[in-house]
Design a protein around this motif. Structure first.
Motif: not given
Length: 495
Positions: A30, A148, A171
């Motif tokens: 991420h 996620r 995130l």
């Protein structure tokens, strides 16, 4: 298309993080990029997706954004990068959707994350809140539940990395639970230095004598700030008044006319408080100044197409409520008129971001005109202070001018504003300054407690004052060697 330096750096840093053998497993896939509005986040993210595809690290790309016009822009840019359609149909490599579509996606869509390596782009990620299901909002929950842990990689984009409700952004990682940790930062000072963004100029309109009459008791205020501090009225009433609208719009119109003498394609944006207010503004602009404004709201037929048509045209004014406040790419906009009743810093910066994107035109000024609401002025000062002290300073210039409409204070006592059970406000059509909203909506608790007495009126009998917050010493975009060295030493993450 040749990438800007920051775009190239950001892409390389993201790929480096995704492929690093030592990065934290929890957030390795991420990436959060903070870039000032107008910097070119769409092109950067689409190019990153194409690079990941060429490196055989992903199979599909999904993009989520807060509006249909932004989703359309992402779809167009992804199609240009991959040379194929991005519409979710058979044969395409992905799709660009709005966050509102989260609620309509079926299990077949989420199963894609089990079958393929999916790269997900989140534009304006600050709309999506939540570190878990316990604190997630409606747009953050699907990210936490379905994306996620299953996405191959994600990149989150934002120009305003905070939320008014103080919830964590989905995130994202935080230091000490408060300060968000960005993987890459490209601020306004860097963008001005790189000639990517225009220099912001803010003009606030005020008045030095405002008379409020409640049940025949008169109170006089020397500014909108003192008026609001006393809770004598609400900002919604001020910003939607005909005379305030005319005073703010007149200055914006004059400035755009001046710019268009050099750059005939320059455009202006008015952000209204409501759909009815947008119609009111359109009427005032035509009747008072002979200017046509194109309204684009959710009530209009095909509003996204209207925005695209305006982008390609040389028309002067676009009037919107919220559709053009964030992420929308109309580079020829150079003047914005802030007449919304929303007074958060995030919304202020998002609106101003629409006029900061620099083009190749000869005139590159960027102006915001607004009532002198104290919070907005604080936001304007903070935005100007994003420029290093050695490069610029804030200069305040005041200009007095007589009011256009006089008020007969003897008449004020005879004016009565009544409220219906539905909390709508009805007043007589008098040629004086009286704020009103004829909207059939509930009035906020603060407004109903402070302003809806049995007899209430407001009149401005003073002079209008114009305060300009200008970033000076940057024209004609020449920066001293000392300033350049300072800018070069800014803490930008290295590849």
């Amino acid at each position: 298309m040749k990438l800007r330096s920051w775009q190239f750096e950001c892409i390389n840093l993201a790929i480096s993080k995704y492929t690093s053998p030592t990065a934290s497993s929890d957030f390795k896939k991420h990436f959060l990029a903070l870039a000032t509005p107008g910097a070119g986040k769409t092109i950067m993210a689409a190019t990153l997706a194409q690079n990941l595809y060429e490196l055989d690290l992903i199979d599909l790309v999904l993009c989520f954004s807060p509006s249909s016009i932004v989703s359309s822009d992402f779809s167009d840019e992804l199609s240009a990068q991959f040379k194929t359609e991005f519409n979710g149909k058979v044969g395409s490599l992905g799709d660009a959707l709005t966050y509102q579509r989260f609620g309509t996606l079926d299990n077949d869509t989420w199963k894609l994350f089990d079958r393929f390596r999916v790269f997900v782009i989140f534009d304006e990620i600050h709309h999506c809140a939540g570190s878990s299901n316990l604190d997630a909002n409606a747009w953050g929950a699907p990210i936490i539940e379905n994306i996620r842990d299953k996405a191959a990689f994600t990149i989150s984009l934002t120009g305003t990395p905070w939320r008014s409700d103080a919830l964590p952004i989905a995130l994202s990682q935080y230091c000490d639970g408060q300060k968000i940790q960005c993987d890459y930062v490209y601020g306004l000072k860097e963008a001005i230095k790189d000639k990517v963004c225009r220099i912001p100029q803010i003009v606030a309109i005020d008045n030095d004598k405002i008379v409020i009459t409640k049940t025949k008791e008169k109170n006089v205020y020397s500014s909108f700030s003192s008026l609001l501090a006393a809770k004598a009225t609400s900002y919604s009433r001020i910003v939607t008044d005909d005379v305030v609208t005319k005073q703010v719009a007149s200055r914006a119109i004059l400035k755009l006319d001046e710019i268009r003498k050099v750059n005939k394609n320059a455009g202006g944006l008015v952000v209204a408080s409501s759909i009815q207010h947008a119609q009111q503004i359109k009427t005032i602009m035509w009747s008072e100044f002979g200017k046509r404004g194109e309204i684009v709201t959710t009530n209009e037929l095909k509003p996204s197409q209207k925005i695209k048509n305006f982008r390609r045209s040389s028309d002067e004014w676009l009037i919107s409520v919220g559709m053009v406040s964030e992420g929308t790419n109309i580079p020829r906009l150079q003047v914005c008129c802030n007449l919304t009743n929303i007074t958060t810093e995030m919304y202020f910066r998002q609106i101003f971001g629409r006029v900061l994107r620099k083009t190749g035109s000869p005139n590159q000024e960027a102006f915001m005109f607004m009532p002198a609401e104290p919070k907005l002025i604080n936001y304007a000062e903070r935005m100007c202070q994003d420029i290093p002290d050695d490069v610029s300073k804030i200069k305040t210039v005041k200009m007095d001018e007589p009011i256009e409409t006089e008020i007969d204070e003897a008449i004020i006592d005879e004016i009565e504003i009544t409220t219906s059970p539905a909390s709508t406000i009805e007043i007589e059509d008098l040629p004086i300054f009286i704020p009103y909203e004829k909207e059939s909506k509930q009035i906020g608790e603060e407004e109903s407690n402070s302003t809806l007495d049995s007899t209430w009126s407001m009149g401005i009998v003073g002079k209008y004052r114009q305060d300009s917050l200008k970033v000076t010493d940057l024209e004609p975009f020449l920066i001293s060697d000392t300033a350049k060295n300072k800018l070069a030493d800014l803490s930008r993450l290295a590849v």
